[in-house]
Design an enzyme around this catalytic site. Structure first.
Site, PDB file in Angstrom:
ATOM      1  CB  SER A   1      47.688  31.249  46.223  1.00 43.47           C
ATOM      2  OG  SER A   1      48.489  31.304  45.069  1.00 43.47           O
TER       3      SER A   1
ATOM      4  CE1 TYR B   1      49.607  36.715  47.289  1.00 44.83           C
ATOM      5  CE2 TYR B   1      50.485  34.999  45.873  1.00 44.83           C
ATOM      6  CZ  TYR B   1      49.408  35.666  46.409  1.00 44.83           C
ATOM      7  OH  TYR B   1      48.125  35.291  46.068  1.00 44.83           O
TER       8      TYR B   1
HETATM    9  P1  NDP Z   1      42.053  41.712  42.871  1.00 45.61           P
HETATM   10  O1  NDP Z   1      43.204  42.665  42.985  1.00 45.61           O
HETATM   11  O2  NDP Z   1      41.225  41.745  41.652  1.00 45.61           O
HETATM   12  O3  NDP Z   1      41.107  41.840  44.162  1.00 45.61           O
HETATM   13  C1  NDP Z   1      41.667  41.993  45.446  1.00 45.61           C
HETATM   14  C2  NDP Z   1      40.581  42.434  46.407  1.00 45.61           C
HETATM   15  O4  NDP Z   1      41.173  42.547  47.719  1.00 45.61           O
HETATM   16  C3  NDP Z   1      39.993  43.787  46.052  1.00 45.61           C
HETATM   17  O5  NDP Z   1      38.590  43.744  46.190  1.00 45.61           O
HETATM   18  C4  NDP Z   1      40.599  44.727  47.083  1.00 45.61           C
HETATM   19  O6  NDP Z   1      39.652  45.731  47.419  1.00 45.61           O
HETATM   20  C5  NDP Z   1      40.798  43.785  48.276  1.00 45.61           C
HETATM   21  N1  NDP Z   1      41.830  44.293  49.181  1.00 45.61           N
HETATM   22  C6  NDP Z   1      43.161  44.380  48.953  1.00 45.61           C
HETATM   23  N2  NDP Z   1      43.766  44.975  49.988  1.00 45.61           N
HETATM   24  C7  NDP Z   1      42.786  45.268  50.890  1.00 45.61           C
HETATM   25  C8  NDP Z   1      42.775  45.898  52.157  1.00 45.61           C
HETATM   26  N3  NDP Z   1      43.914  46.341  52.738  1.00 45.61           N
HETATM   27  N4  NDP Z   1      41.603  46.033  52.801  1.00 45.61           N
HETATM   28  C9  NDP Z   1      40.452  45.598  52.230  1.00 45.61           C
HETATM   29  N5  NDP Z   1      40.395  44.990  51.052  1.00 45.61           N
HETATM   30  C10 NDP Z   1      41.556  44.836  50.377  1.00 45.61           C
HETATM   31  O7  NDP Z   1      42.712  40.258  43.062  1.00 45.61           O
HETATM   32  P2  NDP Z   1      42.078  38.773  43.105  1.00 45.61           P
HETATM   33  O8  NDP Z   1      40.622  38.799  42.977  1.00 45.61           O
HETATM   34  O9  NDP Z   1      42.859  37.961  42.168  1.00 45.61           O
HETATM   35  O10 NDP Z   1      42.520  38.356  44.579  1.00 45.61           O
HETATM   36  C11 NDP Z   1      41.616  37.877  45.568  1.00 45.61           C
HETATM   37  C12 NDP Z   1      42.351  36.857  46.428  1.00 45.61           C
HETATM   38  O11 NDP Z   1      42.708  35.742  45.621  1.00 45.61           O
HETATM   39  C13 NDP Z   1      43.636  37.353  47.068  1.00 45.61           C
HETATM   40  O12 NDP Z   1      43.706  36.853  48.390  1.00 45.61           O
HETATM   41  C14 NDP Z   1      44.730  36.727  46.203  1.00 45.61           C
HETATM   42  O13 NDP Z   1      45.916  36.550  46.915  1.00 45.61           O
HETATM   43  C15 NDP Z   1      44.075  35.405  45.863  1.00 45.61           C
HETATM   44  N6  NDP Z   1      44.591  34.720  44.686  1.00 45.61           N
HETATM   45  C16 NDP Z   1      44.655  35.360  43.463  1.00 45.61           C
HETATM   46  C17 NDP Z   1      45.148  34.674  42.365  1.00 45.61           C
HETATM   47  C18 NDP Z   1      45.312  35.319  41.033  1.00 45.61           C
HETATM   48  O14 NDP Z   1      46.093  34.800  40.197  1.00 45.61           O
HETATM   49  N7  NDP Z   1      44.602  36.402  40.732  1.00 45.61           N
HETATM   50  C19 NDP Z   1      45.547  33.261  42.473  1.00 45.61           C
HETATM   51  C20 NDP Z   1      45.462  32.727  43.799  1.00 45.61           C
HETATM   52  C21 NDP Z   1      44.974  33.418  44.841  1.00 45.61           C
HETATM   53  P3  NDP Z   1      39.999  47.310  47.592  1.00 45.61           P
HETATM   54  O15 NDP Z   1      41.204  47.587  46.750  1.00 45.61           O
HETATM   55  O16 NDP Z   1      38.769  48.001  47.141  1.00 45.61           O
HETATM   56  O17 NDP Z   1      40.243  47.445  49.047  1.00 45.61           O
HETATM   57  C1  8X3 Z   2      48.372  34.083  42.848  1.00 43.99           C
HETATM   58  C2  8X3 Z   2      48.920  33.061  41.934  1.00 43.99           C
HETATM   59  O1  8X3 Z   2      51.066  32.078  41.000  1.00 43.99           O
HETATM   60  O2  8X3 Z   2      50.834  34.502  40.961  1.00 43.99           O
HETATM   61  O3  8X3 Z   2      48.254  33.612  44.148  1.00 43.99           O
HETATM   62  O4  8X3 Z   2      51.266  33.354  43.012  1.00 43.99           O
HETATM   63  S1  8X3 Z   2      50.617  33.252  41.742  1.00 43.99           S
END
Ligand code: NDP
Ligand code: 8X3
Length: 252
Positions: free
Chosen positions: A138, A151
């Protein structure tokens, strides 16, 4: 032969969009998450494009991770590409106001969960002397910001683990890299702020990245020729300059 891709956290957001895009490109998919109904629904939707295997486990539970991945049928055991995407943020307060249970969940998911899945998949890649691992970092893994200490800490850990893994796995020809998005509109902020209306507020006044944008970056990493490893892609909305500077249009 079609390559098999394992995507963790494919029930939503970036993981789900990546599953749909890679299905279009004919990759075989193992998709994981805790929400079984969503995984089954996605597999049903892409059934006409590719083979899909849903696997339900919580990445925080090492026994569950090990048993689930060990239970894969023989024809699904070889994973060519691992996308460690499952992750979350919880809370947006200064450090002295945080709930330690949120710290635990972020560390257990974003760091330890990523390691448990990697632990199961990497040995077969080492044995075959090929494979690719893409970890979701990220902008928070590059720049710490206030109200996000833990985080940011977990994503800095993902960066360090990825860089060290790339060294360890270099003798075996395994590609290792990160994709590092800025703000992406998914369920991320809804989960983080425990507010179903969070996206309306968090992304007000600018167009954030869509999960499909990150999926395309991941596809770009995967589609390189064997001698090219994209080590990192930092991808931001045009309206985002760094972790904290956004060009928001003022509402009248
Ligand atoms: P979402 O919340 O839309 O998706 C998160 C996914 O992670 C879900 O499919 C959820 O599945 C899964 N997950 C969470 N906890 C668990 C667990 N304990 N076991 C198994 N699966 C888990 O978020 P994003 O798509 O945005 O996030 C995906 C990745 O991208 C993350 O690592 C996040 O940190 C990263 N990211 C996101 C950004 C953003 O701004 N959105 C920016 C930068 C990075 P379920 O709940 O079904 O288990
Ligand atoms: C998710 C993006 O800027 O909310 O990793 O941390 S930020």
């Amino acid at each position: 032969m079609k390559k098999t891709v394992l995507i963790t956290g494919a029930t939503s957001g970036i993981g789900k969009s990546t599953a749909f895009l890679l299905a279009e490109r004919g990759f075989r998919l193992i998709i994981t998450g805790r929400r079984k109904d969503r995984l089954q629904q996605i597999c049903n939707e892409i059934a006409s494009k590719t083979e899909c295997f849903p696997l339900v486990f919580d990445v925080r539970n090492r026994e569950e991770v090990l048993q689930s991945l060990a239970s894969l049928p023989e024809e699904w055991k070889q994973v060519d590409i691992l996308i460690n995407n499952a992750g979350l943020a919880l809370g947006f307060e200064p450090i002295h106001e945080n709930d330690y249970r949120d710290w635990d969940q972020m560390i257990d998911t974003n760091i330890k969960g990523l390691l448990y899945v990697t632990e199961m998949i990497v040995p077969q890649m080492v044995e075959r002397r090929s494979g690719q691992i893409i970890n979701l970092s990220s902008i928070a893994g590059k720049e710490p910001y206030g109200k996000g200490a833990v985080y940011c800490g977990t994503k800095h850990a993902v960066e360090a683990i990825t860089k060290s893994m790339r060294i360890d796995l270099n003798p075996y020809g395994i590609k290792v890299g990160t994709v590092s998005p800025g703000a992406v509109e998914t369920e991320f902020s809804i989960v983080r702020l425990k507010d179903p209306e969070a996206n309306r507020k968090v992304y007000a006044g600018y167009e954030p990245l869509h999960p499909e944008d990150v999926a395309r970056a991941i596809l770009f990493m995967i589609e390189q020729p064997p001698h090219v490893n994209i080590a990192d892609i930092l991808i931001l909305p045009t309206a985002q300059a760094n972790a904290t500077v956004f060009n928001r249009k003022k509402e009248n």
